[in-house]
Motif scaffolding. Structure first.
Motif, PDB file in Angstrom:
ATOM      1  N   GLU A   1       0.851  -1.178   0.000  1.00 55.37           N
ATOM      2  CA  GLU A   1       0.000   0.000   0.000  1.00 55.37           C
ATOM      3  C   GLU A   1       0.890   1.232   0.000  1.00 55.37           C
ATOM      4  O   GLU A   1       1.783   1.370   0.832  1.00 55.37           O
ATOM      5  N   CYS A   2       0.642   2.115  -0.956  1.00 49.47           N
ATOM      6  CA  CYS A   2       1.415   3.351  -1.011  1.00 49.47           C
ATOM      7  C   CYS A   2       0.767   4.354  -0.057  1.00 49.47           C
ATOM      8  O   CYS A   2      -0.413   4.676  -0.197  1.00 49.47           O
ATOM      9  N   SER A   3       1.553   4.828   0.908  1.00 55.07           N
ATOM     10  CA  SER A   3       0.986   5.731   1.913  1.00 55.07           C
ATOM     11  C   SER A   3       0.624   7.086   1.304  1.00 55.07           C
ATOM     12  O   SER A   3      -0.239   7.796   1.817  1.00 55.07           O
ATOM     13  N   GLU A   4       1.279   7.455   0.203  1.00 49.35           N
ATOM     14  CA  GLU A   4       0.990   8.746  -0.440  1.00 49.35           C
ATOM     15  C   GLU A   4      -0.297   8.661  -1.270  1.00 49.35           C
ATOM     16  O   GLU A   4      -1.178   9.504  -1.153  1.00 49.35           O
ATOM     17  N   CYS A   5      -0.387   7.626  -2.122  1.00 50.13           N
ATOM     18  CA  CYS A   5      -1.572   7.463  -2.986  1.00 50.13           C
ATOM     19  C   CYS A   5      -2.732   6.840  -2.228  1.00 50.13           C
ATOM     20  O   CYS A   5      -3.876   6.952  -2.645  1.00 50.13           O
ATOM     21  N   GLN A   6      -2.416   6.119  -1.135  1.00 46.51           N
ATOM     22  CA  GLN A   6      -3.393   5.342  -0.379  1.00 46.51           C
ATOM     23  C   GLN A   6      -4.105   4.336  -1.276  1.00 46.51           C
ATOM     24  O   GLN A   6      -5.330   4.216  -1.274  1.00 46.51           O
TER      25      GLN A   6
ATOM     26  N   LYS B   1       3.790  12.803  -8.244  1.00 48.94           N
ATOM     27  CA  LYS B   1       2.684  12.545  -7.302  1.00 48.94           C
ATOM     28  C   LYS B   1       1.855  11.312  -7.667  1.00 48.94           C
ATOM     29  O   LYS B   1       0.631  11.299  -7.459  1.00 48.94           O
ATOM     30  N   VAL B   2       2.481  10.326  -8.237  1.00 49.34           N
ATOM     31  CA  VAL B   2       1.819   9.040  -8.508  1.00 49.34           C
ATOM     32  C   VAL B   2       2.839   7.923  -8.303  1.00 49.34           C
ATOM     33  O   VAL B   2       4.050   8.166  -8.276  1.00 49.34           O
ATOM     34  N   CYS B   3       2.317   6.703  -8.178  1.00 49.07           N
ATOM     35  CA  CYS B   3       3.197   5.542  -8.215  1.00 49.07           C
ATOM     36  C   CYS B   3       3.420   5.197  -9.684  1.00 49.07           C
ATOM     37  O   CYS B   3       2.482   5.239 -10.488  1.00 49.07           O
ATOM     38  N   VAL B   4       4.633   4.887 -10.033  1.00 48.98           N
ATOM     39  CA  VAL B   4       4.994   4.628 -11.430  1.00 48.98           C
ATOM     40  C   VAL B   4       5.455   3.184 -11.566  1.00 48.98           C
ATOM     41  O   VAL B   4       6.281   2.709 -10.773  1.00 48.98           O
TER      42      VAL B   4
ATOM     43  N   TRP C   1       7.201   2.515  -7.676  1.00 48.61           N
ATOM     44  CA  TRP C   1       7.650   3.422  -6.617  1.00 48.61           C
ATOM     45  C   TRP C   1       6.895   4.730  -6.751  1.00 48.61           C
ATOM     46  O   TRP C   1       6.542   5.129  -7.856  1.00 48.61           O
ATOM     47  N   HIS C   2       6.695   5.351  -5.609  1.00 48.74           N
ATOM     48  CA  HIS C   2       5.997   6.638  -5.633  1.00 48.74           C
ATOM     49  C   HIS C   2       6.976   7.748  -5.997  1.00 48.74           C
ATOM     50  O   HIS C   2       8.078   7.808  -5.475  1.00 48.74           O
ATOM     51  N   CYS C   3       6.558   8.622  -6.917  1.00 46.71           N
ATOM     52  CA  CYS C   3       7.387   9.777  -7.276  1.00 46.71           C
ATOM     53  C   CYS C   3       6.777  11.014  -6.634  1.00 46.71           C
ATOM     54  O   CYS C   3       5.609  11.328  -6.874  1.00 46.71           O
TER      55      CYS C   3
HETATM   56 ZN   LIG Z   1       2.087   6.273  -4.619  1.00 47.44          ZN
END
Ligand SMILES: [Zn+2]
Ligand SMILES: [Zn+2]
Length: 203
Positions: free
Chosen positions: A17-22, A36-39, A30-32
């Motif tokens: 789970e990406c804590s930034e994108c939730q 501002k997205v996971c790529v 990986w989150h950039c």
């Molecule tokens: Zn993300």
């Protein structure tokens, strides 16, 4: 490139789970913080192209640095012939060497056009050096099937499926000609969401 919102896939327990994108994000994404997205299979965020280099555009980035190198070599050959042979009586002297090593001297001595040629020659050498550095850094990563973010020895080898498959994973099914032009269609064998670690393949 952008990770879609998904329900928890029961067969993909290695998603995180990406804590930034939730949202759930597949392995190798990986989150950039800039985009501002996971790529998907994120390699790095490229300052020159202004976007992340990842699963779907890795091939185009490699083409970009390859042709940066080719173009720099081509220009340097012709610039060198012009400056050191055709115009050798103007440029073959110690002052030229000083100006190339200390570019600030271009502001205080010499004619405008002579200095402009020297300035562009310096930029040409820098572009070539940069192309060599980028190729020297990124080609081994592509050959081993990794990304720039891999830091540990284990992560560097985790998705190494052999040179042929690693190249195919970046340049696609038509990799033999895909490097010639970005306009040549070459479908990628992987969807970017599902990856099998190389150590599992050997089991
Ligand atoms: Zn993300
Ligand atoms: Zn980015």
């Amino acid at each position: 490139m952008v990770v879609k919102k998904v329900e928890a896939p029961p067969d993909q327990m290695d998603w995180r789970e990406c804590s930034e994108c939730q949202r759930l994000a597949p392995p190798r994404s990986w989150h950039c913080k800039v985009c501002k997205v996971c790529v998907l299979k994120r390699d790095h965020h490229c300052l020159y192209t202004g976007c992340c280099i990842g699963h779907r555009n890795h091939r185009f980035f490699m083409g970009f640095i390859f042709y940066l190198f080719v173009g720099s070599v081509y220009a340097l050959v012709y610039n060198s012939i012009y400056m050191w042979i055709i115009q050798g009586h103007i440029y073959c002297n110690w002052l030229t060497l000083l100006k190339l090593t200390c570019p600030m001297l271009l502001l205080v001595t010499g004619s405008f056009w002579v200095n402009m040629y020297l300035l562009f020659y310096s930029l040409n050498v820098l572009a070539l050096a940069y192309g060599v550095l980028l190729l020297g850094y990124h080609v081994p990563i592509v050959l081993r099937g990794g990304v720039s973010a891999d830091r540990t020895k284990e992560s560097k080898q985790k998705y190494d499926r052999g040179v042929y498959q690693n190249l195919r994973s970046v340049f696609g099914d038509r990799m033999h000609i895909a490097w010639l032009s970005p306009l040549i269609r070459s479908d990628l064998p992987d969807d970017g969401y599902h990856w099998t670690a190389s150590r599992n393949r050997k089991d």
